[in-house]
Design an enzyme around this catalytic site. Structure first.
Site, PDB file in Angstrom:
ATOM      1  N   CYS A 151       0.833  -1.203   0.000  1.00 56.80           N
ATOM      2  CA  CYS A 151       0.000   0.000   0.000  1.00 56.80           C
ATOM      3  C   CYS A 151       0.867   1.252   0.000  1.00 56.80           C
ATOM      4  O   CYS A 151       0.546   2.243  -0.659  1.00 56.80           O
ATOM      5  CB  CYS A 151      -0.950  -0.011   1.193  1.00 56.80           C
ATOM      6  SG  CYS A 151      -2.141   1.352   1.181  1.00 56.80           S
ATOM      7  N   GLU A 221      -4.119  -4.942  -4.123  1.00 56.83           N
ATOM      8  CA  GLU A 221      -4.109  -3.570  -4.608  1.00 56.83           C
ATOM      9  C   GLU A 221      -4.702  -3.503  -6.016  1.00 56.83           C
ATOM     10  O   GLU A 221      -5.497  -2.604  -6.326  1.00 56.83           O
ATOM     11  CB  GLU A 221      -2.687  -2.991  -4.598  1.00 56.83           C
ATOM     12  CG  GLU A 221      -2.124  -2.709  -3.210  1.00 56.83           C
ATOM     13  CD  GLU A 221      -2.908  -1.627  -2.481  1.00 56.83           C
ATOM     14  OE1 GLU A 221      -3.472  -0.727  -3.149  1.00 56.83           O
ATOM     15  OE2 GLU A 221      -2.952  -1.669  -1.237  1.00 56.83           O
TER      16      GLU A 221
END
Length: 236
Positions: A151, A221
């Site tokens: 992230c 993601e």
């Protein structure tokens, strides 16, 4: 927009023998798929549906609450007080910085905080949050570090990529500026240096496990962007 699978990252250490380099090599195809995804390309070429971006922002509010908790757990398991301070500070900054960004974007997208609160957490957001929290709570510091790292890193790389292109939509440009700027790059570099101090001390089994978590959350993601693009809801 597509990068080759072996594209070197723009952010962090450039040592070809570092653990972070090994981690990045593992996710080359994943990152190439992220930069080629129509959600990401649409941020700069004008093709992204504002409804998809609104869906992303709303789900990101839900995700960041779990991410802040994950960072706090990683902080508690850190090997030194200095490392604990780094992640504790970053956990606090989720609310001070990133949720402040959402505070600007929600009105621009015609969304209220109440509407976001009432919106169901999407299947992908819930799955990502569940995996992340389970990993940081049950795993080692290295496991948690590897799980939260994508992230940081992927957003910085995507931000740097999109900064070179810019956007004609002020809402999208605000998002790009947040993740493509030097301040966020400095934060990510700090975590990558910690990763490169951690990786060499792991046993082969522990290193393999941590690397697997890094790959998994990198895939999440991509899934998060894809779910926003599809405006994902529960099927039943």
């Amino acid at each position: 927009m597509t990068q080759t699978n072996n594209a070197s990252p723009r952010i962090g250490p450039a040592d070809p023998d570092s653990w972070s380099t090994r981690l990045w090599t593992e996710i080359g195809p994943v990152y190439a798929s992220i930069t080629a995804h129509p959600f990401i390309t649409g941020l700069t070429d004008g093709s992204l549906d504002p409804e998809s971006f609104a869906h992303y922002v709303a789900q990101d509010v839900h995700y960041l609450r779990a991410y802040a908790r994950a960072l706090a757990v990683v902080a508690a398991k850190a090997p030194t007080l200095a490392d604990t301070a780094v992640f504790a500070r970053h956990a606090a900054e989720v609310f001070d910085v990133e949720l402040a960004l959402h505070g600007e974007l929600l009105p621009a997208l015609g969304l209220s905080q109440d509407a976001v609160e009432a919106a169901p957490v999407s299947p992908t957001t819930q799955a990502y949050n569940s995996y992340l929290l389970a990993t940081v709570y049950s795993g080692s510091f290295a496991d948690g570090l590897a799980a939260v790292l994508p992230c940081y890193w992927i957003y910085a790389e995507v931000g740097a990529e999109l900064m070179q292109r810019g956007s004609t939509d002020a809402r999208y440009q605000r998002w790009i500026d947040s993740y493509g700027g030097e301040e966020f790059a400095t934060t990510v570099t700090e975590v990558l240096r910690l990763a490169d101090r951690t990786g060499p001390g792991l046993t082969p089994v522990d290193e393999s496990g941590a690397r697997a978590h890094f790959v998994t959350t990198s895939r999440y993601e991509w899934m998060f962007f894809d779910a926003a693009h599809r405006q994902e809801v529960w099927p039943v």
